[in-house]
Motif scaffolding. Structure first.
Motif, PDB file in Angstrom:
ATOM      1  N   GLY A   3      -5.161  -0.612  -4.671  1.00  0.00           N
ATOM      2  CA  GLY A   3      -5.370  -0.505  -3.228  1.00  0.00           C
ATOM      3  C   GLY A   3      -6.613  -1.278  -2.803  1.00  0.00           C
TER       4      GLY A   3
ATOM      5  N   ASP B 194      -6.931  -4.535  -0.369  1.00  0.00           N
ATOM      6  CA  ASP B 194      -7.864  -4.549   0.769  1.00  0.00           C
ATOM      7  C   ASP B 194      -8.797  -5.757   0.689  1.00  0.00           C
TER       8      ASP B 194
ATOM      9  N   LEU C  50       1.793   2.517  -3.382  1.00  0.00           N
ATOM     10  CA  LEU C  50       0.580   2.948  -4.086  1.00  0.00           C
ATOM     11  C   LEU C  50       0.186   4.360  -3.655  1.00  0.00           C
TER      12      LEU C  50
ATOM     13  N   ARG D 175       0.813  -1.213   0.000  1.00  0.00           N
ATOM     14  CA  ARG D 175       0.000   0.000   0.000  1.00  0.00           C
ATOM     15  C   ARG D 175       0.852   1.272   0.000  1.00  0.00           C
TER      16      ARG D 175
ATOM     17  N   GLN E 143      -5.514   3.424  -7.062  1.00  0.00           N
ATOM     18  CA  GLN E 143      -6.613   3.235  -6.114  1.00  0.00           C
ATOM     19  C   GLN E 143      -7.265   1.868  -6.286  1.00  0.00           C
TER      20      GLN E 143
END
Lengths: 141, 458
Positions: free
Chosen positions: B248, B252, B211, B208, B245
């Protein structure tokens, strides 16, 4: 609004610059002091008792040399720094991590979002809350 | 026949001789009756006896159990060869001896108790006999009282348990080895799991961070140098930021998938109707402009982990919400039918066959974009998508998460759909993971069902 500096404990150069930029964008004038590992943070806080304590510590969890939780434990372990506001900045949202942070006495935990706009907003809110709104007892540093 | 006159002494002697011969004859008869004699030799002639008792005698000798008759004091009156074999003692060393002489010293009391019991009624007990040759022999000794022409004798049968005990011991050792192996494997698995956990953690942290940089610095370019960038350059930067995004989100979702596998499961009553109502509430707040007719059957409850089941409903409702996005008359329905499910997760009977407990099958049905079942083989595998991202965005991990959660509940999930005709997702919650509160006081759904009450699937 306090003028004392903010201590950012963060090892990722990109995150350091992004945070600096986000603070600048949200008109937070406090000096941003960067410690790039846990030991550097401890040195800054404890090596010179005459030095003014920061208004706020932004602490990453995963750090070289001394881990974030250990830094927090030491801060809470000394009378002089016991009440220093510490906000954990983390990429993890694992519940276990959050519980551990609060158990070690973190004032707040914030997950660093991937989205820069969100990140900037989070940093701005941090500044407003911890530097302008939050009332600390006189002993708080 | 002329008989010379005999003296009194001679008469007495002859009388005694006759008595002795009579006794001998009577004993022979008794022996024949008792089955102790197979054949008689009279002069040179052999008379074999084929009386009714012979087959029983042969049976006694042929049987694999040691058998004996005991007097009331426990003395052995008769025993077969098998028992002699068990005791490692010749027959003539056994008959007449008390059986207790052959019982292991540790089992003497047990034997006396058994004998006392056996004189009244059938009784049996495991004990060990002392064999001259091989040491103790584990047997099951069964006693039963018999009345032989007015004489009470105890019939004893000894079954050799050596083989059974050996098999038991082997089984015990096998079990122990197996348990040991299970423990070892479990430890290995725990170690692997631990590794996976720390892997997931570093994925979360380490992937992350760059990113955030990619997204952040493309924003910085637009904000600080926007006046020097033309339209296309800004579009490219927006794409860079969008992709960061999306990645990301993927990370997640993957972490979520790993979390539902690791998380400890609770087992509690869960009000599915209420959870569904809350889920729909969130969706409506997020997109208030959407007009979607939602029907939630009231009183659907189950036993399971409320937080995990909430994720299931969020994913399934989220999908239905997303894939009805282009329908002007969007409709989503959550309900339950009862039926039987086969091993492959297909509903085989809408009505359960007699003697089979039907399980509730929950369903979420929409009238959205649907999909072609021919492409649905890997529907529940991570990253599988049936729609172009430009049509419907998504990471393709939601249904994998749903399946993992339901499997952890001992249930299953499957789909039925047609292109442009909507999709139905069915799921079960395992044999003990459910309860339909049809005749119980079900908690009403938070989002009241539409004018049309609970609908039953065909």
């Amino acid at each position: 609004m306090t003028t004392r500096p903010i201590l950012l404990v963060e090892d990722n150069p990109s995150d350091i610059k992004l945070t600096q930029r986000a603070f600048a964008k949200s008109n937070i004038a406090n000096e941003l002091i960067v410690a790039e590992d846990g030991q550097a943070a401890l040195d800054y806080l404890f090596s010179d008792p005459g030095r003014q304590l920061p208004a706020l510590v932004l602490l990453d969890l995963k750090l070289p040399r001394v881990e974030g939780l250990e830094v927090l434990r030491r801060i809470r372990g000394y009378a002089r720094t016991r009440l220093l506001p510490v906000v954990i900045l983390t990429t993890s949202k694992e519940e276990e991590d959050l519980v551990q942070c609060y158990e070690h006495g973190a004032n707040s935990c914030i997950r660093k979002p991937v989205d820069f706009a969100e990140f900037a907003a989070a940093v701005a809110q941090l500044g407003v809350y911890w530097l302008a709104l939050n009332e600390l007892p006189a002993a708080g540093g | 026949m002329k008989t010379p006159a005999l003296s009194e002494t001679e008469l007495l002697r002859e009388n005694a001789e006759l008595r002795a011969r009579l006794e001998e004859a009577e004993e022979t008869l008794r022996a024949i009756r008792a089955g102790e004699v197979d054949a008689l030799v009279v002069g040179e002639q052999v008379y074999s006896l084929n009386g009714a008792e012979t087959p029983y005698r042969l049976l006694m000798e042929a049987m694999n159990e040691g058998a004996a008759t005991l007097g009331e004091d426990g003395a052995i009156l008769y025993c077969n060869h098998r028992l002699a074999e068990l005791l490692g003692t010749p027959l003539n060393g056994i008959i007449g001896s008390p059986l207790r002489r052959f019982v292991g010293s540790g089992d003497q009391n047990a034997f006396e108790a058994l004998l006392a019991e056996g004189k009244q009624a059938a009784a049996k007990r495991e004990l060990s006999l002392q064999s001259q040759g091989t040491g103790p022999v584990p047997v099951q000794l069964s006693l039963n009282v018999l009345d032989i022409r007015g004489t009470r004798v105890v019939c004893a049968v000894a079954t050799d348990l050596t083989e059974r005990k050996r098999a038991e011991e082997e089984m015990r050792q096998l079990n122990e080895t197996l348990e040991q192996r299970v423990r070892e494997r479990t430890t290995q698995l725990e170690a692997v799991n631990q590794e996976l956990e720390s892997f997931a953690y570093s994925v979360s942290h380490d992937l992350r961070a760059p990113l955030r940089g990619i997204d952040g610095w493309s924003h910085a370019l637009v904000e600080d140098y926007g006046d020097k960038l033309d339209e296309q350059a800004r579009e490219y930067l927006a794409l860079v930021s969008g992709e960061a995004q999306r990645m990301g989100q993927l990370i997640d979702d993957l972490l979520e998938l790993s979390r539902v596998t690791r998380a400890e499961m609770r087992h509690e009553p869960v009000d599915l109707s209420a959870l569904a109502g809350e889920t729909v509430g969130h969706l409506r707040r997020y997109e208030p402009q959407r007009q979607v007719e939602i029907v939630i059957a009231p009183g659907l409850t189950a036993a399971g982990d409320a937080e995990l089941l909430r994720l299931v409903l969020e994913d399934l409702f989220g999908n239905a919400w997303k894939f009805t996005g282009k329908k002007p008359d969007a409709r989503i329905e959550f309900g339950c039918v009862e039926g039987m499910v086969d091993g492959k997760g297909l509903m085989v009977h809408a009505d359960s066959p007699p003697g089979h407990q039907p399980s509730p099958i929950f369903f979420i049905r929409d009238n959205g974009a649907g999909f072609d079942m021919a492409h649905a083989t890997k529907l529940f595998a991570p990253f599988q998508r049936l729609h172009r991202p430009s049509e419907f965005p998504g990471t393709g991990i939601g249904l994998a998460t749903v399946q993992r959660i339901l499997r952890r509940h001992g249930g299953q999930v499957w789909a039925d759909a047609q292109r442009d005709q909507g999709a139905s997702f069915y799921f079960t919650l395992g044999s003990d993971g459910w309860r339909v509160a049809s005749d119980e006081k079900g908690v009403p759904a938070r989002e009241p069902p539409d004018p049309s009450p609970e609908e039953r699937a065909p």
